[in-house]
Every structure is written in structure tokens, then in C-alpha cells.
Design a protein around this motif. Sequence first.
Motif, PDB file in Angstrom:
ATOM      1  N   CYS A 115      71.648  77.300  39.181  1.00 60.64           N
ATOM      2  CA  CYS A 115      72.566  77.056  40.304  1.00 60.64           C
ATOM      3  C   CYS A 115      71.809  77.112  41.627  1.00 60.64           C
ATOM      4  CB  CYS A 115      73.692  78.084  40.303  1.00 60.64           C
ATOM      5  SG  CYS A 115      74.802  77.834  41.712  1.00 60.64           S
ATOM      6  N   PRO A 116      71.830  76.013  42.379  1.00 60.46           N
ATOM      7  CA  PRO A 116      71.043  75.967  43.623  1.00 60.46           C
ATOM      8  C   PRO A 116      71.570  76.901  44.712  1.00 60.46           C
ATOM      9  CG  PRO A 116      72.363  73.979  43.387  1.00 60.46           C
ATOM     10  CD  PRO A 116      72.509  74.739  42.104  1.00 60.46           C
ATOM     11  N   THR A 117      72.832  77.307  44.610  1.00 59.16           N
ATOM     12  CA  THR A 117      73.393  78.162  45.657  1.00 59.16           C
ATOM     13  C   THR A 117      73.642  79.590  45.173  1.00 59.16           C
ATOM     14  OG1 THR A 117      75.655  77.532  45.086  1.00 59.16           O
ATOM     15  CG2 THR A 117      74.537  76.171  46.738  1.00 59.16           C
TER      16      THR A 117
ATOM     17  N   ALA B 203      75.695  80.694  42.956  1.00 57.68           N
ATOM     18  CA  ALA B 203      77.139  80.929  42.970  1.00 57.68           C
ATOM     19  C   ALA B 203      77.631  81.628  41.710  1.00 57.68           C
ATOM     20  CB  ALA B 203      77.868  79.594  43.128  1.00 57.68           C
ATOM     21  N   ILE B 204      76.721  81.838  40.740  1.00 55.57           N
ATOM     22  CA  ILE B 204      77.126  82.407  39.451  1.00 55.57           C
ATOM     23  C   ILE B 204      76.643  83.853  39.329  1.00 55.57           C
ATOM     24  CG2 ILE B 204      76.908  82.207  36.936  1.00 55.57           C
ATOM     25  CD1 ILE B 204      76.414  79.180  37.398  1.00 55.57           C
TER      26      ILE B 204
ATOM     27  N   VAL C 156      82.202  82.856  39.043  1.00 59.07           N
ATOM     28  CA  VAL C 156      81.716  81.802  39.943  1.00 59.07           C
ATOM     29  C   VAL C 156      82.363  82.035  41.296  1.00 59.07           C
ATOM     30  CG1 VAL C 156      81.712  79.321  40.433  1.00 59.07           C
ATOM     31  CG2 VAL C 156      81.473  80.120  38.070  1.00 59.07           C
TER      32      VAL C 156
ATOM     33  N   LEU D 125      83.601  71.553  35.531  1.00 58.96           N
ATOM     34  CA  LEU D 125      84.007  71.289  36.917  1.00 58.96           C
ATOM     35  C   LEU D 125      85.489  70.974  36.964  1.00 58.96           C
ATOM     36  CD1 LEU D 125      81.295  69.080  38.683  1.00 58.96           C
ATOM     37  CD2 LEU D 125      81.617  71.550  38.799  1.00 58.96           C
TER      38      LEU D 125
ATOM     39  N   ALA E   1      82.911  74.767  39.817  1.00 57.96           N
ATOM     40  CA  ALA E   1      82.726  75.190  38.433  1.00 57.96           C
ATOM     41  C   ALA E   1      83.712  76.311  38.117  1.00 57.96           C
ATOM     42  CB  ALA E   1      81.299  75.684  38.228  1.00 57.96           C
TER      43      ALA E   1
ATOM     44  N   CYS F 274      79.942  77.498  45.457  1.00 57.22           N
ATOM     45  CA  CYS F 274      79.708  76.363  44.554  1.00 57.22           C
ATOM     46  C   CYS F 274      79.811  75.047  45.310  1.00 57.22           C
ATOM     47  CB  CYS F 274      80.738  76.391  43.419  1.00 57.22           C
ATOM     48  SG  CYS F 274      80.594  74.979  42.302  1.00 57.22           S
ATOM     49  N   ILE F 275      78.779  74.199  45.124  1.00 53.98           N
ATOM     50  CA  ILE F 275      78.778  72.885  45.785  1.00 53.98           C
ATOM     51  C   ILE F 275      78.957  71.757  44.767  1.00 53.98           C
ATOM     52  CG2 ILE F 275      77.423  73.599  47.789  1.00 53.98           C
ATOM     53  CD1 ILE F 275      74.940  72.368  46.332  1.00 53.98           C
ATOM     54  N   GLY F 276      79.312  72.122  43.534  1.00 52.88           N
ATOM     55  CA  GLY F 276      79.595  71.111  42.517  1.00 52.88           C
ATOM     56  C   GLY F 276      78.363  70.382  42.008  1.00 52.88           C
ATOM     57  N   ALA F 277      77.216  71.024  42.093  1.00 51.61           N
ATOM     58  CA  ALA F 277      75.967  70.373  41.666  1.00 51.61           C
ATOM     59  C   ALA F 277      75.936  70.130  40.155  1.00 51.61           C
ATOM     60  CB  ALA F 277      74.766  71.226  42.078  1.00 51.61           C
ATOM     61  N   ALA F 278      76.728  70.873  39.420  1.00 50.03           N
ATOM     62  CA  ALA F 278      76.949  70.659  37.980  1.00 50.03           C
ATOM     63  C   ALA F 278      75.762  70.968  37.072  1.00 50.03           C
ATOM     64  CB  ALA F 278      77.466  69.251  37.690  1.00 50.03           C
ATOM     65  N   SER F 279      74.707  71.553  37.590  1.00 50.98           N
ATOM     66  CA  SER F 279      73.610  71.889  36.681  1.00 50.98           C
ATOM     67  C   SER F 279      74.044  72.950  35.680  1.00 50.98           C
ATOM     68  CB  SER F 279      72.360  72.317  37.444  1.00 50.98           C
ATOM     69  OG  SER F 279      72.678  73.182  38.474  1.00 50.98           O
ATOM     70  N   CYS F 280      74.919  73.854  36.082  1.00 45.25           N
ATOM     71  CA  CYS F 280      75.426  74.863  35.137  1.00 45.25           C
ATOM     72  C   CYS F 280      76.194  74.189  34.000  1.00 45.25           C
ATOM     73  CB  CYS F 280      76.302  75.885  35.850  1.00 45.25           C
ATOM     74  SG  CYS F 280      77.753  75.187  36.655  1.00 45.25           S
TER      75      CYS F 280
HETATM   76  S1  SF4 Z   1      75.349  74.961  39.391  1.00 43.43           S
HETATM   77 FE1  SF4 Z   1      76.270  76.266  40.973  1.00 43.43          FE
HETATM   78  S2  SF4 Z   1      76.855  74.833  42.575  1.00 43.43           S
HETATM   79 FE2  SF4 Z   1      76.526  73.651  40.717  1.00 43.43          FE
HETATM   80  S3  SF4 Z   1      78.550  73.502  39.768  1.00 43.43           S
HETATM   81 FE3  SF4 Z   1      77.497  75.252  38.868  1.00 43.43          FE
HETATM   82  S4  SF4 Z   1      78.198  76.996  40.112  1.00 43.43           S
HETATM   83 FE4  SF4 Z   1      78.613  75.152  41.256  1.00 43.43          FE
END
Ligand code: SF4
Length: 86
Positions: A68-70, A72-73, A8, A29, A35, A13-19
Motif C-alpha cells: 500500500c503506497p499510503t 492505509a492498512i 483499512v 474495492l 479498499a 486509501c487512494i484506491g491504488a488497488a495493489s492490496c
Molecule cells: S493498496 Fe492502499 S491505497 Fe491501494 S486500495 Fe489498498 S488500501 Fe487503498
Amino acid sequence: MPKFTIKVDPDLCIGAASCVTIDPTHFQLNAENKAYVPGEPPDDHAYERVVEISEEQKDTLILAAQSCPTLAIFIYDETGNQVYPA
Ligand code: SF4
């Protein structure tokens, strides 16, 4: 079982938490709303970890990365090839 490296990028990562919703085994998180990849030893700043997973778990892991919207993974196979993003 095959091994994969999950990474990650905490800067993305913006902490969107979908992952975390899709694959809580491999993403949690931390207090900074980033994440991390849980495992042994416990380390909520483990932004990179090698995991041994089944094909089924791999599908879930890829789905989590795709969510992940950004973007980041990042996921790499045992030979270091980037599996996601492909
Ligand atoms: S989905 Fe992406 S932005 Fe959201 S918590 Fe997971 S790594 Fe971070």
C-alpha cells in the motif's frame, strides 16, 4: 488458526488497488474506490474485520499491506498488538 484484525483507513486509501491484486480474499474495492475487507455479513464499508487465517495467508496479507503506497492498512494480532506497520 490465529485471528487477526485487518483495518483499512479509508481516509488514507487512494484506491491504488495493489492490496486487491496481492490479496483479493482480504481486500476489495468498493464503489467509492476504497479498499474494504470482504466477509460475512457482506458489507462493502467493512473497513475493519477480524479474520482467521493460516501462516501462508498471513504472509500474503502482510505483503498486501506492505504494497500500500499510503500505508492505509493496519494489522493487529489477537492480543491487539500491531503486527503491521511494525
Ligand atoms: S493498496 Fe492502499 S491505497 Fe491501494 S486500495 Fe489498498 S488500501 Fe487503498
